[in-house]
Design a protein around this motif. Structure first.
Motif, mmCIF file in Angstrom:
data_model
loop_
_atom_site.group_PDB
_atom_site.id
_atom_site.type_symbol
_atom_site.label_atom_id
_atom_site.label_comp_id
_atom_site.label_asym_id
_atom_site.label_seq_id
_atom_site.Cartn_x
_atom_site.Cartn_y
_atom_site.Cartn_z
ATOM 1 N N SER A 109 -10.173 12.326 39.556
ATOM 2 C CA SER A 109 -11.314 11.411 39.536
ATOM 3 C C SER A 109 -11.324 10.592 40.824
ATOM 4 O O SER A 109 -11.007 9.425 40.842
ATOM 5 N N VAL A 154 -16.905 6.210 39.461
ATOM 6 C CA VAL A 154 -17.534 6.562 38.191
ATOM 7 C C VAL A 154 -18.947 5.978 38.096
ATOM 8 O O VAL A 154 -19.746 6.411 37.285
ATOM 9 N N ARG A 155 -19.232 4.989 38.932
ATOM 10 C CA ARG A 155 -20.555 4.358 38.840
ATOM 11 C C ARG A 155 -21.533 4.893 39.868
ATOM 12 O O ARG A 155 -22.715 5.042 39.590
ATOM 13 N N GLU A 213 -13.108 2.693 32.588
ATOM 14 C CA GLU A 213 -14.544 2.478 32.426
ATOM 15 C C GLU A 213 -14.965 2.590 30.953
ATOM 16 O O GLU A 213 -15.959 1.989 30.538
ATOM 17 N N LEU A 214 -14.194 3.354 30.167
ATOM 18 C CA LEU A 214 -14.521 3.521 28.749
ATOM 19 C C LEU A 214 -14.481 2.180 28.009
ATOM 20 O O LEU A 214 -15.131 2.007 26.983
ATOM 21 N N GLU A 222 -14.782 16.018 32.452
ATOM 22 C CA GLU A 222 -15.923 15.150 32.142
ATOM 23 C C GLU A 222 -16.418 15.360 30.701
ATOM 24 O O GLU A 222 -16.919 14.438 30.062
ATOM 25 N N ASP A 248 -6.646 4.402 35.780
ATOM 26 C CA ASP A 248 -7.455 5.623 35.732
ATOM 27 C C ASP A 248 -8.920 5.207 35.645
ATOM 28 O O ASP A 248 -9.359 4.666 34.626
ATOM 29 N N ALA A 271 -14.185 13.284 28.579
ATOM 30 C CA ALA A 271 -14.535 11.869 28.784
ATOM 31 C C ALA A 271 -15.814 11.517 28.021
ATOM 32 O O ALA A 271 -15.909 10.457 27.397
ATOM 33 N N GLU A 272 -16.776 12.409 28.054
ATOM 34 C CA GLU A 272 -18.056 12.158 27.384
ATOM 35 C C GLU A 272 -17.863 12.054 25.870
ATOM 36 O O GLU A 272 -18.437 11.188 25.218
ATOM 37 N N VAL A 275 -11.788 6.636 35.140
ATOM 38 C CA VAL A 275 -12.620 7.148 34.042
ATOM 39 C C VAL A 275 -12.214 6.496 32.723
ATOM 40 O O VAL A 275 -13.061 6.093 31.922
ATOM 41 N N ARG A 287 -16.268 8.760 25.119
ATOM 42 C CA ARG A 287 -17.262 7.697 25.289
ATOM 43 C C ARG A 287 -18.068 7.545 23.993
ATOM 44 O O ARG A 287 -18.254 6.438 23.481
ATOM 45 N N ARG A 294 -19.501 17.687 38.028
ATOM 46 C CA ARG A 294 -19.693 16.441 38.760
ATOM 47 C C ARG A 294 -19.530 16.649 40.264
ATOM 48 O O ARG A 294 -20.357 16.207 41.061
#
Lengths: 455, 251
Positions: A203, A207-208, A174-175, A144, A169, A147-148, A171, A151, B64
């Motif tokens: 994952s 993600v939401r 979603e980017l 994560e 994927d 990913a952050e 995650v 983002r 998470r």
């Protein structure tokens, strides 16, 4: 180019030649490291000279292969600055740009952690994001966190930059959710779905909203056709897709490559579903750069293997097949490919724990080695953490009588070849630095040429 | 012989640091002594019934996943206290170890309440504490043994005054990088940051947990298990211990 930059570049190139002359390797990162020390802004200046800008490729798994496939497609049309040896940190990128003063386009494999900085410093036209798996938690921290950072880096990108994302994927897909210029790729062939998510799938939760995803098809790890029954979030529609996939063991695979500009059959010389993903990522990147479908197909079909990822080495009357393993998701796919093909009788597995391998070796327990252990006759474990691997396999059900523990890599290679009959095949699964060392040993024995002397 | 009833908490959420390696070691070492392990996965929404388990395992996850299980774990708090008080064995690793303390305070000031089984509190630190670790443990009086593992945690865990650690840090960071303590022990419940996984290269600790669990299952006092050759285990331990001595506890 400014006088200062020219001088710095000349000095850095000379260091690369010295490094090669001294036999210290390919000199692939040293010039860049020196340039980086002399002037951190030099990358920006070198990248700004490129008339077609930069195309970046990042992912946990497959970035070296994807980039090499993209190079195979692109290099008939453009002069490339390409970091073919996998030197994917800022210093490696600097070296690559330095070594290709006449390039039109930079095609760069980029380390996940280095991506934000390299995005900031290069004029990036296209960036391909392949996947995020748990990998080297000792180096990157948690998935994560990576990913952050991605983002935040994407939020700062120019709106003219095209994002190429793996829609399978959650995650990664979603980017790109609020970007305009996006090419989404994925697999659309439920016949190749796994029965269930693997042990190490990452994952798995929406993600939401955090509820578990339902997978209509899971292909590799958590990559697949997912949907959340709670909030409705699901895999976005695919722009570039692989359909009607046929896997042919270690010999390769074929599939229908569907793009907005048409569909064509592709024969790939690389094994496994994970290489279909790499081919899709390369095809989507080339599509984003307006390359015609025919060129994409011929580039993919002309490609054999990226450095160290999948190599066949002739060893007198035997063949050594080396497949890199470095994290659970990648290793699972290697195991699946071996098991789906003619499972080898003898396997050498090599585990080192240098920084480039991951100092934390616990990931070997998250790999589903069991299907392989059930089928092989003998396993040779080697490398600095050979005993750890031995424990993994014995506690995973391998009979102790079927296990050889041979720490020195060269001796293990010899032992493995002894166990294989003439005309047979030895499969070797090394981690990154073990792969480098084994290649060096093979080179010493006259079996392969060093990587910087190859095309 | 004895069937050891193991509750594996949240296996599909908390599994990041090779937790199934620990389970595989417990299973095989029990079987080599003629016992067996009956493993029950107890996840979000499942009931955890006191009296039905001899051994409880809870592993580590990424932030998470830990956030996703925390509310459910809070609902299982009373059951966990009752199970531990009843003399069942417990092993909590990394995230599971944090969640079984009184609570966790994140960098953003968020508070996550824990189970309060271990007398400690955890506060997120700025840099992650990552590397090889070597511990000196004395879990049975007069019997000192080492544990070699790997740690990777942002949390700094402070034990209450007088609380018993799992061991003293020979090399590595440990609970908070400064106290010299690693892990926590309350009776037959052990908590630690060490993964790697923990048990394959520290087989004595696996056997100690099994002896606790067998004692609980059979209503007797813990008895040492018959020794196994453990040759590979010893090599793996020594290599990991050397790693800790040469590179543990450094940023």
């Amino acid at each position: 180019m400014s006088v200062r930059l020219s001088l710095e570049c000349a000095a850095a190139r000379a260091v690369g030649r010295l490094s090669r002359a001294a036999g210290k390797g390919g000199g692939t990162t040293l010039p860049g490291k020196l340039l980086w020390k002399l002037d951190p802004g030099a990358i920006d200046a070198l990248a700004a000279r490129l008339p077609l800008g930069s195309a970046l490729v990042s992912a946990t798994n497959g970035k070296t292969t994807t980039t090499a496939m993209a190079a195979s497609i692109l290099r008939s049309r453009h002069r490339l600055a390409w970091n073919s040896s996998g030197a994917n940190l800022t210093s490696g990128v600097a070296s690559t740009l330095l070594a290709a003063p006449d390039a039109e386009l930079a095609l760069l494999e980029v380390d996940e952690a280095a991506l934000p900085e390299i995005l900031r410093r290069t004029k990036t036209g296209v960036v391909s994001l392949g996947n995020l798996f748990r990998d080297q938690l000792d180096r990157y921290g948690e998935l994560e966190i990576v990913a952050e950072r991605w983002r935040a880096a994407i939020a700062a990108l120019s709106p003219t930059t095209t994002l190429v994302v793996n829609a399978d994927d959650p995650v990664v897909a979603e980017l790109a959710s609020d970007r305009n210029r996006v090419v989404r790729f994925g697999i659309d062939d439920p016949a190749h779905a796994r029965v269930s998510l693997q042990h190490a799938a990452d994952s798995k939760y929406c993600v939401r909203c955090g509820q578990p995803y339902v997978y209509d098809a899971a292909y590799v790890g958590h990559l697949g056709a997912y949907r959340c029954e709670a909030c409705g979030h699901c895999r976005p529609p695919l722009d570039v897709a692989a359909r009607r996939i046929e896997l042919d063991g270690l010999a390769g695979s074929s599939f229908d490559l569907a793009t907005p500009s048409g569909t064509a059959r592709v024969q790939l010389a690389l094994p496994g579903l994970y290489n279909v993903y790499n081919a899709l990522a390369a095809a989507a990147l080339a599509y984003a750069l307006a390359i015609p479908l025919d060129d994409i197909v011929s580039g993919l079909e002309g490609f054999t293997a990226a450095f160290g990822r999948f190599e066949r080495i002739e060893a007198d009357d035997r063949e050594v097949v080396m497949l890199l393993i470095k994290n659970p998701a990648g290793a699972n796919e290697v195991v699946r490919t071996l098991v789906d093909a003619e499972t080898p009788a003898v396997v050498v597995v090599a585990l080192n724990d240098a920084v480039a391998d991951g100092r934390d070796v616990s990931w070997i327990w998250d790999v589903d080695f069991e299907p392989l252990l059930e089928r092989v006759e003998r396993v040779v474990v080697t490398g600095e953490r050979a005993a750890e691997l031995g424990l993994r396999f014995v506690y995973g059900g391998l009979a102790e009588s079927a296990l050889d523990v041979v720490e020195p890599l060269g001796e293990a290679l010899t032992r493995g070849l002894e166990l294989v009959p003439a005309g047979g095949r030895l499969v070797v699964l090394p981690t990154y630095t073990a792969m480098l060392a084994l290649r060096a040993i093979a080179t010493e024995r006259g079996l392969v040429r060093p990587y910087w002397e190859r095309a | 012989m004895t069937t050891i009833r193991l509750a594996h908490l949240y296996p599909e959420y908390l599994n990041i640091y090779a937790d199934r390696g620990n389970i595989a070691v417990l299973t095989r070492r029990a079987e080599l002594r003629g016992h067996s392990l009956a493993i029950e996965a107890v996840s979000v929404g499942d009931a955890l019934r006191p009296g039905e388990h001899d051994l409880v395992y809870i592993g580590g996850g990424q932030d998470r996943e830990q956030t996703l299980v925390a509310p459910d774990l809070a609902a299982k708090s009373d059951a966990l206290h009752e199970i531990a008080a009843g003399g069942a064995a417990l092993l909590a690793v990394c995230g599971g170890y944090q969640l079984l303390g009184r609570g966790y305070r994140g960098r953003d000031g968020s508070e996550m309440l824990g189970v309060g089984l271990f007398p400690h509190e955890t506060v997120a630190g700025e840099r992650r504490l990552i590397g090889d670790v070597l511990l000196d443990c004395e879990l049975e009086p007069g019997l000192r043994r080492t544990v070699a593992g790997f740690e990777n945690h942002a949390g700094r865990t402070k034990l209450d005054a007088g609380a018993e650690p799992l061991g003293r840090v020979i090399a590595g960071f440990g609970n908070d990088g400064e106290s010299g303590f690693e892990g926590c022990r309350v009776g037959r419940a052990l908590g630690t940051y060490l993964h790697g996984p923990l048990l394959p290269r520290n087989p004595w600790l696996a056997d100690l947990l099994l002896s606790f669990a067998i004692a609980h299952a059979s209503g007797s006092e813990p008895m040492p298990l018959e020794p196994l050759p453990d040759r590979l285990e010893a090599v793996a331990h020594d290599v990991a211990a050397a790693r800790a001595r040469s590179r543990g506890g450094r940023f």
